[in-house]
Motif scaffolding. Structure first.
Motif, short mmCIF file in Angstrom:
data_model
loop_
_atom_site.label_atom_id
_atom_site.label_comp_id
_atom_site.label_asym_id
_atom_site.label_seq_id
_atom_site.Cartn_x
_atom_site.Cartn_y
_atom_site.Cartn_z
N GLY A 96 57.65 53.31 86.20
CA GLY A 96 58.95 53.96 86.38
C GLY A 96 60.02 53.46 85.44
N GLN A 97 59.73 52.38 84.67
CA GLN A 97 60.64 51.87 83.65
C GLN A 97 62.05 51.64 84.19
N GLY A 98 62.11 51.11 85.42
CA GLY A 98 63.40 50.77 85.99
C GLY A 98 64.23 51.94 86.46
N VAL A 165 58.41 54.50 98.55
CA VAL A 165 58.89 54.49 97.17
C VAL A 165 58.24 53.33 96.42
N SER A 166 58.14 52.18 97.07
CA SER A 166 57.49 51.02 96.46
C SER A 166 56.03 51.30 96.15
N ALA A 167 55.35 51.99 97.07
CA ALA A 167 53.94 52.28 96.88
C ALA A 167 53.71 53.19 95.68
N ALA A 168 54.56 54.20 95.52
CA ALA A 168 54.39 55.15 94.43
C ALA A 168 54.86 54.58 93.10
N CYS A 169 55.98 53.87 93.12
CA CYS A 169 56.61 53.40 91.88
C CYS A 169 57.07 51.97 92.06
N ALA A 170 56.17 51.03 91.82
CA ALA A 170 56.44 49.63 92.12
C ALA A 170 57.55 49.03 91.27
N ASP A 171 57.80 49.59 90.07
CA ASP A 171 58.85 49.03 89.22
C ASP A 171 60.12 49.88 89.22
N CYS A 172 60.19 50.84 90.11
CA CYS A 172 61.45 51.57 90.26
C CYS A 172 62.48 50.73 91.00
N ARG A 173 63.74 50.91 90.66
CA ARG A 173 64.82 50.37 91.48
C ARG A 173 65.01 51.26 92.69
N ILE A 174 65.50 50.68 93.77
CA ILE A 174 65.70 51.42 95.01
C ILE A 174 67.16 51.33 95.42
#
Length: 414
Positions: A96-98, A165-174
């Motif tokens: 997810g590149q942040g 959200v963590s499961a799908a995109c571990a490097d996304c910010r939430i």
């Protein structure tokens, strides 16, 4: 009401009002032996409010599996893991590149950061904390003074959302926007605030009954092209709900995801509990060409796992309406909406001036076509159908803007 409400009365009210004290679900993964010896049972966590302008969450909770306070060494909690979900939807290797995925929710979760830390540590995901700038929690006005009301149903929903959200995109910010209440004015203020914070992907696991006045709320979405809004389609099989019915959002339906000895590792069918069908009040968007609803909006657009019988592992210590804390198996389209929001983030930023709910219709080949199962009177069929839309993500290409959409946006000076 301030503070945690009495747990026993909450659960009793939920069972009476919702009428799902022991809803049988199809046998599935993790805790469902073959041969029909064990039938999973589940409850809807949020009762439907009497006021049509008060939102309900769409979380469901397995009741036949007691919560686990902790997981023994070298063991895993019951329910689908992030690794399972990424394999099922071919999200492995995507980053997810942040990018920021926002979540809108009612009330406050007092243990959100620490619960999320347990979930991510259990499954080997990188930490996502406030100190690292990965997790932000704000109020509907954008400030740091959070609501004081703690409602167990909504806290459980909040845990589902951040975990998925963590499961799908571990490097996304939430980014979590905690709204003062579940009243429509506050919930839509939270949506607007998530947009104001710059989020391009906004997950919403709540709904209202469809009503004649609902198109008056659509400007919260139509005024923000270039933002992917995912909304749970609901857990009343074959019924439509709002805002999933809005022609400007991605309505996310639900499936049953069953482990199989296949290259993908899973089989999938439409979940009988998923919300779907023909909107009573919203017109058909230009990108929908199905004959299920010739003139009105058809729900859903896409889908992902939601059946609690094949549900996901979630960690929550709020506590839940049943009084337990720890590891649970959760379901409902509450699971599907944040999963798809995370997949949108993996696909990249939407094209300016476009509505991302149209993207899947331009890429049907990039989805798993769900052709079995039924919700209400709506069967799953080859190609587009109401319960599962164009299907479930087969990677993320189907959630990207078509090339001509980017060209059009640039040509328009967007």
């Amino acid at each position: 009401m301030q503070g945690v409400r009495p747990i026993r009365s909450l659960l009793a009210a939920a069972l009476v009002l919702v009428g799902l004290a022991a809803a049988p679900a199809a046998a599935g993964a993790h805790g469902s032996p073959p041969g029909g010896r064990h039938q999973p049972t589940a409850v809807r966590v949020c009762p439907q409010p009497a006021d049509p302008l008060v939102a309900a969450c769409t979380a469901m909770l397995r009741t036949d599996l007691p919560p686990m306070a902790s997981v023994p060494p070298n063991a895993r909690p019951p329910g689908l893991s992030p690794q399972d979900l990424r394999r099922a939807y071919k999200l492995n290797g995507r980053r997810g590149q942040g990018r920021t995925v926002a979540i809108t929710i009612a009330h406050h979760h007092p243990n959100l950061e620490s619960d999320l830390a347990v979930y991510r540590r259990q499954f080997g995901l990188p930490p996502c904390t406030k100190a690292r700038g990965c997790l932000r929690v704000i109020n509907q006005r954008g400030g740091s003074t959070l609501p004081t009301t703690v409602v167990p149903e909504w806290s459980f929903e909040e845990s589902i959302d951040v975990d998925m959200v963590s499961a799908a995109c571990a490097d996304c910010r939430i980014l979590v926007v905690e709204n003062d209440s579940a009243f429509a004015a506050d919930m839509f203020a939270g949506v607007d605030q998530a947009v104001a914070q710059g989020a391009k992907f906004i997950s919403n696991s709540w709904l209202f009954p469809e009503a004649p006045f609902e198109p008056a709320f659509d400007f919260h979405f139509s005024n923000h092209p270039g933002v992917a809004f995912t909304f749970a389609s609901g857990d009343h099989g074959g019924m439509t709900q709002y805002p999933a019915a809005s022609p400007y959002v991605t309505a996310v339906g639900g499936t049953t995801l069953i482990p199989l000895h296949t290259p993908r590792g899973f089989g999938e069918r439409a979940w009988s509990g998923t919300g779907c069908g023909c909107s009573a009040f919203e017109p058909k968007p230009s990108f929908q060409h199905d004959t299920i609803c010739p003139h009105n909006r058809t729900i859903a657009d896409v889908s992902a796992v939601a059946d609690p019988a094949t549900g996901v592992a979630v960690y929550d210590t709020a506590p839940t309406p049943g009084g337990g804390t720890g590891w649970f198996v959760a379901g409902g389209t509450s699971v599907a909406a944040p999963l798809v929001a995370g997949a949108y983030a993996l696909a990249g930023n939407p094209a300016p001036g476009t509505f991302p709910n149209s993207y899947p219709y331009a890429h049907p080949q990039d989805f798993f076509d769900i052709t079995v199962g039924q919700a209400g009177s709506f069967p799953a069929l080859p190609g587009y159908d109401a319960p599962t839309g164009v299907g479930t993500p087969d990677g993320v290409a189907g959630l990207r803007a078509p090339v001509n959409a980017w060209h059009g946006a640039v040509h328009a000076g967007a």
